[in-house]
Design a protein around this motif. Structure first.
Motif, PDB file in Angstrom:
ATOM      1  N   ALA A  92      61.599  -3.082  20.033  1.00  9.57           N
ATOM      2  CA  ALA A  92      61.857  -4.115  19.031  1.00  9.57           C
ATOM      3  C   ALA A  92      63.321  -4.159  18.635  1.00  9.57           C
ATOM      4  O   ALA A  92      63.876  -5.228  18.357  1.00  9.57           O
ATOM      5  N   GLY A  93      63.970  -3.000  18.619  1.00  5.35           N
ATOM      6  CA  GLY A  93      65.395  -2.975  18.314  1.00  5.35           C
ATOM      7  C   GLY A  93      65.718  -3.476  16.923  1.00  5.35           C
ATOM      8  O   GLY A  93      66.772  -4.076  16.697  1.00  5.35           O
ATOM      9  N   LEU A 122      70.235   0.359  25.541  1.00 10.17           N
ATOM     10  CA  LEU A 122      69.778   1.660  26.032  1.00 10.17           C
ATOM     11  C   LEU A 122      68.571   2.128  25.227  1.00 10.17           C
ATOM     12  O   LEU A 122      67.604   2.665  25.784  1.00 10.17           O
ATOM     13  N   LEU A 123      68.613   1.927  23.906  1.00 16.00           N
ATOM     14  CA  LEU A 123      67.505   2.358  23.057  1.00 16.00           C
ATOM     15  C   LEU A 123      66.234   1.586  23.400  1.00 16.00           C
ATOM     16  O   LEU A 123      65.141   2.164  23.470  1.00 16.00           O
ATOM     17  N   GLN A 124      66.364   0.279  23.618  1.00  9.77           N
ATOM     18  CA  GLN A 124      65.203  -0.523  24.003  1.00  9.77           C
ATOM     19  C   GLN A 124      64.667  -0.089  25.360  1.00  9.77           C
ATOM     20  O   GLN A 124      63.458  -0.054  25.578  1.00  9.77           O
ATOM     21  N   ALA A 125      65.578   0.233  26.270  1.00 13.53           N
ATOM     22  CA  ALA A 125      65.163   0.665  27.605  1.00 13.53           C
ATOM     23  C   ALA A 125      64.349   1.955  27.553  1.00 13.53           C
ATOM     24  O   ALA A 125      63.479   2.186  28.396  1.00 13.53           O
ATOM     25  N   LEU A 126      64.594   2.792  26.547  1.00 16.09           N
ATOM     26  CA  LEU A 126      63.825   4.036  26.407  1.00 16.09           C
ATOM     27  C   LEU A 126      62.386   3.751  25.986  1.00 16.09           C
ATOM     28  O   LEU A 126      61.479   4.528  26.282  1.00 16.09           O
ATOM     29  N   GLY A 127      62.175   2.618  25.290  1.00 14.91           N
ATOM     30  CA  GLY A 127      60.828   2.296  24.832  1.00 14.91           C
ATOM     31  C   GLY A 127      59.950   1.695  25.902  1.00 14.91           C
ATOM     32  O   GLY A 127      58.715   1.816  25.840  1.00 14.91           O
ATOM     33  N   ILE A 128      60.549   1.042  26.912  1.00 18.84           N
ATOM     34  CA  ILE A 128      59.768   0.353  27.941  1.00 18.84           C
ATOM     35  C   ILE A 128      58.858   1.304  28.713  1.00 18.84           C
ATOM     36  O   ILE A 128      57.656   1.038  28.852  1.00 18.84           O
ATOM     37  N   PRO A 129      59.384   2.456  29.240  1.00 16.26           N
ATOM     38  CA  PRO A 129      58.473   3.347  29.972  1.00 16.26           C
ATOM     39  C   PRO A 129      57.371   3.939  29.101  1.00 16.26           C
ATOM     40  O   PRO A 129      56.298   4.288  29.609  1.00 16.26           O
ATOM     41  N   LEU A 130      57.607   4.033  27.800  1.00 21.56           N
ATOM     42  CA  LEU A 130      56.555   4.541  26.913  1.00 21.56           C
ATOM     43  C   LEU A 130      55.393   3.554  26.844  1.00 21.56           C
ATOM     44  O   LEU A 130      54.221   3.950  26.909  1.00 21.56           O
ATOM     45  N   ILE A 131      55.707   2.256  26.723  1.00 23.06           N
ATOM     46  CA  ILE A 131      54.654   1.250  26.688  1.00 23.06           C
ATOM     47  C   ILE A 131      53.938   1.169  28.028  1.00 23.06           C
ATOM     48  O   ILE A 131      52.712   1.046  28.090  1.00 23.06           O
ATOM     49  N   VAL A 132      54.701   1.254  29.128  1.00 18.08           N
ATOM     50  CA  VAL A 132      54.097   1.222  30.468  1.00 18.08           C
ATOM     51  C   VAL A 132      53.156   2.408  30.648  1.00 18.08           C
ATOM     52  O   VAL A 132      52.009   2.260  31.092  1.00 18.08           O
ATOM     53  N   ALA A 133      53.633   3.614  30.296  1.00 19.95           N
ATOM     54  CA  ALA A 133      52.812   4.821  30.455  1.00 19.95           C
ATOM     55  C   ALA A 133      51.561   4.758  29.578  1.00 19.95           C
ATOM     56  O   ALA A 133      50.464   5.127  30.014  1.00 19.95           O
ATOM     57  N   ALA A 134      51.725   4.276  28.340  1.00 21.88           N
ATOM     58  CA  ALA A 134      50.583   4.195  27.435  1.00 21.88           C
ATOM     59  C   ALA A 134      49.547   3.203  27.947  1.00 21.88           C
ATOM     60  O   ALA A 134      48.336   3.461  27.899  1.00 21.88           O
ATOM     61  N   SER A 135      50.013   2.055  28.458  1.00 24.78           N
ATOM     62  CA  SER A 135      49.086   1.054  28.985  1.00 24.78           C
ATOM     63  C   SER A 135      48.322   1.598  30.191  1.00 24.78           C
ATOM     64  O   SER A 135      47.107   1.450  30.293  1.00 24.78           O
TER      65      SER A 135
END
Length: 333
Positions: free
Chosen positions: A145-146, A275-288
């Motif tokens: 969300a940033g 960079l901060l937003q990019a760190l959140g993307i793999p978390l959402i992918v992994a959680a899904s």
């Protein structure tokens, strides 16, 4: 040892079909923005052109014979259509207020709303692992969300916050549509999608400002493309692929969509995530993936049935696709 007996060539064909469908999904945001039309106008004409082309496809394939609809199933399909149509409008509004990249990633929290709605409405079991993945997704969502402190105190970009809210609301509406539409069994998903598109035409007509469409010129091509390419063609590819692929492959290939969307956002509009937003993307992918595939934090597979992959905003699929996944955008994402 795998119990999947699908021929290798059939599975390969399904993988190609789903990959193509997800690539098309990834270009949807560009078509929406380049059309120059307001979100409700875009959805109206997507439904209009989608109804015409998908209807012709269903007619040519003979799907209207022995359609399987009952008054109850038709009502459920229509109810799901109400939420899917407004889901599109909110998502398209989010594109303008945030960016295609941010809106798409935030929108991909859909599986968790379906999971929570299932627990509330149908008392589906929520395991500790699912709660854990929900927490991981929430952390990822905060990062993507940033949002800064100034945004929350009112001195920041209020339109950006509104855009994030629209993306979240779109995801919730998609979740509601999925929970409702998955109760429609014994009907081809193409016909369920067609009912929802027809409903969208009449539902959005009062919100559509036809006067704005004067002088649109060549930009009509973007709207026609949304109906023909991103609705009819994309749905047909997805529904066909669902019959050929095991759930794990569907869950993984579904993430071609946000990857392409982010690439298009960067290539066409120069938008890139921080960079901060990019760190959140793999978390959402992994959680899904964790929820969809029943992963647990101990390394053992959860006995619970997978929830399903998320795809572009599309009507939830009917019997055939629903038996494969609980979340199917059936192309109506």
């Amino acid at each position: 040892m795998s119990t999947d007996t699908r021929p290798a060539n059939t599975e390969t064909k399904g993988a190609i079909e789903l990959t193509l469908a997800m690539v098309l999904s990834g270009t949807l945001g560009v078509f929406v923005i380049e059309s120059g039309a307001s979100p409700f106008n875009v959805v109206f004409f997507r439904c209009l052109f989608g109804t015409a082309t998908l209807g012709l496809y269903c007619l040519a394939r003979g799907f209207f014979r022995n359609h399987g609809f009952t008054p109850k199933k038709l009502g459920l399909a229509a109810l799901g259509g109400v939420f899917i149509v407004f889901n599109w409008a909110f998502l398209f509004e989010s594109y303008e207020d945030t960016s295609i990249s941010v809106a798409t990633v935030v929108y991909h929290t859909q599986p968790f709303y379906v999971m929570l709605l299932g627990a509330v409405l149908f008392r589906d079991k929520l395991t500790a692992a699912k709660f854990g993945w929900l927490g991981v997704a929430f952390v990822g969502l905060i990062l993507v969300a940033g949002v800064s402190a100034s945004d929350l105190t009112g001195s920041g970009d209020s339109a950006y916050l509104e855009g994030l809210g629209y993306a979240l609301l779109a995801a919730v509406f998609y979740g509601i549509s999925t929970v409702v539409t998955k109760r429609v069994t014994g009907v081809r998903p193409h016909l369920v999608a067609l009912v929802q598109l027809v409903l969208g035409v009449f539902l959005l007509l009062p919100f559509t400002q036809l006067g704005e469409m004067k002088g649109l010129g060549g930009d009509w091509g973007w709207l026609v493309g949304l109906g023909v390419i991103h609705t009819c063609v994309m749905y047909v590819l997805m529904y066909s692929a669902y019959q050929k692929l095991p759930t794990p492959k569907i869950a993984v290939l579904a993430f071609v969509y946000p990857a392409v969307a982010m690439l298009m956002d960067w290539a066409v509009y120069g938008h890139s995530v921080t960079l901060l937003q990019a760190l959140g993307i793999p978390l959402i992918v992994a959680a899904s993936l964790g929820v969809n595939l029943g992963w647990s934090f101990t390394g053992r597979r959860s006995p619970a049935a997978p929830v399903a992959p998320v795809e572009e905003p599309a009507p939830a699929a009917g019997a055939a696709a629903a038996s494969k996944t609980e979340i199917t955008t059936g192309g109506t994402r």
